[in-house]
Write a protein that holds these residues in place. Structure first.
Motif, mmCIF file in Angstrom:
data_model
loop_
_atom_site.group_PDB
_atom_site.id
_atom_site.type_symbol
_atom_site.label_atom_id
_atom_site.label_comp_id
_atom_site.label_asym_id
_atom_site.label_seq_id
_atom_site.Cartn_x
_atom_site.Cartn_y
_atom_site.Cartn_z
ATOM 1 N N LYS A 158 35.919 28.507 -0.219
ATOM 2 C CA LYS A 158 34.578 28.866 0.069
ATOM 3 C C LYS A 158 33.643 27.739 -0.413
ATOM 4 C CE LYS A 158 34.927 33.481 -1.273
ATOM 5 N NZ LYS A 158 34.259 34.450 -1.665
ATOM 6 N N GLY A 240 30.951 37.350 2.731
ATOM 7 C CA GLY A 240 31.540 36.876 1.658
ATOM 8 C C GLY A 240 32.431 35.709 1.882
ATOM 9 N N ILE A 241 32.277 35.064 2.968
ATOM 10 C CA ILE A 241 33.150 33.563 3.293
ATOM 11 C C ILE A 241 31.988 32.684 3.410
ATOM 12 C CG2 ILE A 241 34.750 34.920 4.158
ATOM 13 C CD1 ILE A 241 33.607 34.016 6.991
ATOM 14 N N SER B 81 50.226 41.027 3.869
ATOM 15 C CA SER B 81 49.471 42.084 3.144
ATOM 16 C C SER B 81 49.677 43.456 3.789
ATOM 17 C CB SER B 81 48.074 41.781 3.114
ATOM 18 O OG SER B 81 47.488 41.648 4.476
ATOM 19 N N ASN B 249 31.786 44.725 10.079
ATOM 20 C CA ASN B 249 31.722 44.787 8.471
ATOM 21 C C ASN B 249 30.322 45.664 8.001
ATOM 22 O OD1 ASN B 249 30.770 43.183 5.679
ATOM 23 N ND2 ASN B 249 33.011 43.008 6.174
ATOM 24 N N GLN B 258 36.998 43.232 10.928
ATOM 25 C CA GLN B 258 37.210 43.965 9.862
ATOM 26 C C GLN B 258 38.668 43.381 9.218
ATOM 27 O OE1 GLN B 258 34.936 45.184 7.794
ATOM 28 N NE2 GLN B 258 35.589 47.256 7.689
ATOM 29 N N ILE B 261 38.423 39.769 7.943
ATOM 30 C CA ILE B 261 37.917 39.714 6.424
ATOM 31 C C ILE B 261 39.011 40.050 5.552
ATOM 32 C CG2 ILE B 261 36.116 40.490 5.080
ATOM 33 C CD1 ILE B 261 35.246 38.712 7.076
ATOM 34 N N GLN B 262 39.595 41.373 5.964
ATOM 35 C CA GLN B 262 40.657 41.576 4.836
ATOM 36 C C GLN B 262 41.832 40.485 4.798
ATOM 37 O OE1 GLN B 262 41.650 45.212 6.713
ATOM 38 N NE2 GLN B 262 39.720 46.257 6.169
ATOM 39 N N ILE B 264 41.455 37.413 5.134
ATOM 40 C CA ILE B 264 40.865 36.322 4.263
ATOM 41 C C ILE B 264 41.096 36.802 2.638
ATOM 42 C CG2 ILE B 264 39.071 35.150 3.272
ATOM 43 C CD1 ILE B 264 38.610 34.049 5.651
ATOM 44 N N GLN B 265 40.704 38.172 2.410
ATOM 45 C CA GLN B 265 40.803 38.461 1.034
ATOM 46 C C GLN B 265 42.095 38.560 0.663
ATOM 47 O OE1 GLN B 265 38.158 41.884 1.565
ATOM 48 N NE2 GLN B 265 36.500 40.868 1.204
ATOM 49 N N ALA B 266 43.014 38.776 1.390
ATOM 50 C CA ALA B 266 44.347 39.107 1.019
ATOM 51 C C ALA B 266 45.173 37.513 1.130
ATOM 52 C CB ALA B 266 45.123 39.972 1.752
ATOM 53 N N ARG B 267 44.449 36.772 1.646
ATOM 54 C CA ARG B 267 45.061 35.364 2.055
ATOM 55 C C ARG B 267 46.089 35.463 2.926
ATOM 56 N NH1 ARG B 267 44.090 30.829 -0.735
ATOM 57 N NH2 ARG B 267 46.069 30.085 -0.269
#
Lengths: 299, 320
Positions: A158, A240-241, B81, B249, B258, B261-262, B264-267
């Motif tokens: 980011k 959040g990105i 993930s 979201n 959704q 985004i999950q 991304i957060q979990a790569r």
């Protein structure tokens, strides 16, 4: 200036390039007071937001948390209230304007420059290069901004630079497509042919005749892109990105504020009003600019 | 018509190929692709194993062929993930997203065409001014903020509708409305200007002087005005499939957004790659359907498609 010269697409005899945007000065009729004022305020806050901010936007003060704005029973110390950490909403709003301004300016300037360059290349070369560039632009337009952002953030992480890069990638085809047809339209006009006949080179024709005459279209596109860039920054930060917290950006403020819809309505409402007002002003200004600069509607 | 269909199909496939290729190279240019696919806490040995099993140690062109083969056979690999095949995650999420996007699209199209057509026929009246003002406003308010305002009003203050979730019909209303505002506004604007143009034509004057009734007249005007609107509607529908991400979201709607985004957060890069490919496919398929519908709406398109298309494109740009 005589009226005959005024109605010509450009003044070929003049020593300097034509400046079609000067039409704005001569245009009678309604002036964009509302949108112009809002845009000016936005530009001012974008440049000096953190200087005029009454408080430190990141200063946490839990004893002053969740104070309502002054018009809803708050204190004049915090004009627009405070957030869940006691940070001053007005100061964060002003500092956040800098992020939005930076993102919008970066996306518009770089995206517009690339778009214009591609348009000149495609419009002047014609043939296969033109076909390839047009196809690439079309395919890039099929790639939705948010998805693009997700891919790029997944790979590169980011940051404000990443947000700008995403917006540039999303925006250049829009400029390129419209400006390409403008370039072709202008370069086939008689005054450009005349300049060739009189011995002017291709570079001369491009810099002196074609580029200056694309400026009105470029300006309109750029103004409308400002709104899109601000919304995109808001959306990405909201997800959040975008701009990494705790930096104050309008998207981050909205993302924080969503948890306080029921308890502290000003946290989601205030940044949203600022964002929507700015985008509205950019859109109205763009519409006005289009009409004012369009020779067809000029009287 | 067959030739027209085939050339459109080919163009769609080329567009897809370009995007899929961009994703491939973006992932490989950004450093170690194996590290992207690995979970964040992976040891160097695990990363090496991933490199081997995905063939990242092979020459780039072989990897590329493998990658394309995977996409054609709908094999996007394994999500790290969720520890499931990516396809099994993306398809059900896509169904949910499609429900939301289609609901919003119906709202936007029906209301947008109605308001825009009436404003176009009654240009200059107060109604027209209201529609124009509201449509500029609708194009300026971001969907996620509009969604928050709707929740504030209808869920928190009035308590009529649920603020989040995907249970039943009522939970669809708020997200669909938040998502519909922007396309509604742009469809209304374009319909208005398009109708205005048709009304000014001699054919409308002629029909009027012949004594054609208002309903028939309106249907003729609408059909003539529909071509640019259909283009814009197709683009908007495609854009909605990615525009849902923020709305999903906000409303915790279990769709593709959704999931992304999950991811991304979990790569979870395999998951993201699968989502992008499926989303692009939907977008390109929609544009293909839109292109085909021109031929149905306007027989002239089949003959002189390039000329009409460029005109339509110019109209859409002018109004968008």
């Amino acid at each position: 200036m005589s009226s005959a010269l005024e109605s010509a697409p450009s003044s070929p005899a003049a020593g300097r390039p034509p400046r079609p945007w000067l039409r704005l000065r001569r245009r009678p009729g309604r002036r964009p007071w509302f949108s112009g004022t809002v845009m000016a305020i936005f530009a001012f806050c974008g440049l000096f937001g953190s200087v005029v901010a009454p408080h430190d936007p990141d200063k946490v003060n839990l004893s002053q948390a969740l104070k309502p704005p002054v018009f809803a029973g708050g204190t004049p110390t915090y004009l627009l209230g405070t957030d869940q950490l006691g940070r001053d909403v007005l100061s964060r709003l002003l500092t956040g304007a800098q992020v939005s301004f930076l993102v919008a300016a970066g996306a518009v300037l770089i995206g517009g420059a690339i778009g214009l360059l591609v348009a000149l290349l495609a419009g002047y070369s014609g043939g296969r290069l033109d076909a390839v560039l047009t196809r690439v632009a079309d395919a890039s337009m099929a790639f939705p901004v948010v998805l693009l952002a997700i891919v790029i953030v997944a790979i590169y992480g980011k940051g404000v630079t990443v947000v700008i890069a995403v917006l540039v990638v999303a925006a250049w085809p829009q400029y390129a497509r419209v400006l390409r047809s403008e370039v072709i339209r202008i370069r086939t006009q008689e005054f450009v042919t005349m300049s060739r006949v009189m011995g002017g080179g291709r570079f001369w024709a491009i810099t002196r005749h074609v580029v200056p005459n694309t400026i009105p279209t470029l300006l309109v596109l750029a103004t409308l892109q400002i709104g899109l860039a601000i919304i995109a920054e808001g959306s990405l930060s909201f997800l959040g990105i975008g701009v990494p917290p705790p930096a104050a950006s309008w998207g981050n403020m909205l993302a924080d504020g969503r948890n306080f819809l029921a308890t502290a309505w000003w946290l989601p409402v205030v940044p949203g009003v600022a964002l929507s007002l700015t985008v509205l002003a950019a859109n109205l200004f763009g519409d006005w600019l289009r009409q004012a600069l369009d020779p067809a509607t000029r009287r | 018509m067959t030739r027209y269909t085939l050339s459109r199909l080919l163009q769609g496939l080329v567009a897809m190929w370009v995007i899929v290729t961009i994703v491939f190279f973006l992932a490989r240019l950004g450093g170690d692709a194996a590290a992207l696919l690995a979970p964040p806490d992976a040891t160097p040995e695990q990363i090496a194993a991933i490199r081997l099993s995905y063939g990242f140690d092979q020459p780039l062109h072989l990897q590329y062929v493998d990658y394309l083969r995977g996409i054609v056979t709908l094999d996007f690999g394994q999500s790290v993930s969720y520890r499931q095949p990516v396809v099994d995650l993306v398809i059900p999420a896509m169904v949910n997203t499609a429900r939301l996007a289609l609901a919003a699209f119906v709202i936007a199209l029906v209301l947008g065409v109605t308001f825009g057509a009436i404003a176009g026929v009654r240009a200059g009246t107060r109604y027209d001014q209201a529609v124009r003002g509201l449509s500029v406003l609708g194009q300026s308010v971001p969907p996620f903020w509009l969604g928050m305002l709707l929740v504030l009003l209808f869920s928190i203050n009035l308590g009529w509708l649920p603020a989040f979730g995907s249970e039943g019909f009522t939970s669809l209303i708020l997200p669909a409305c938040a998502l519909a505002a922007f396309p509604l506004a742009s469809i209304a604007r374009l319909t208005r200007s398009s109708v205005l143009e048709i009304v000014a034509r001699d054919q409308t004057l002629f029909e009027r002087s012949k004594g054609v009734g208002p309903a028939t007249l309106m249907s003729h005007i609408l059909r003539n005005a529909s071509l640019p609107v259909v283009t814009l509607a197709g683009i908007q529908l495609g854009a909605m499939f990615s525009g849902t991400i923020v709305v999903e979201n906000l409303f915790a709607w279990p769709g593709v957004g959704q999931l992304a985004i999950q991811g991304i957060q979990a790569r979870d890069f395999a998951l993201i790659q699968g989502i992008v490919v499926v989303n692009t496919f939907v977008f390109v398929a929609l544009l293909f359907v839109v292109d085909l519908s021109y031929g149905w709406l306007d027989p002239r398109v089949r003959a002189v498609k390039s000329a009409v298309k460029s005109k339509v494109g110019a109209n859409v740009e002018a109004a968008a």
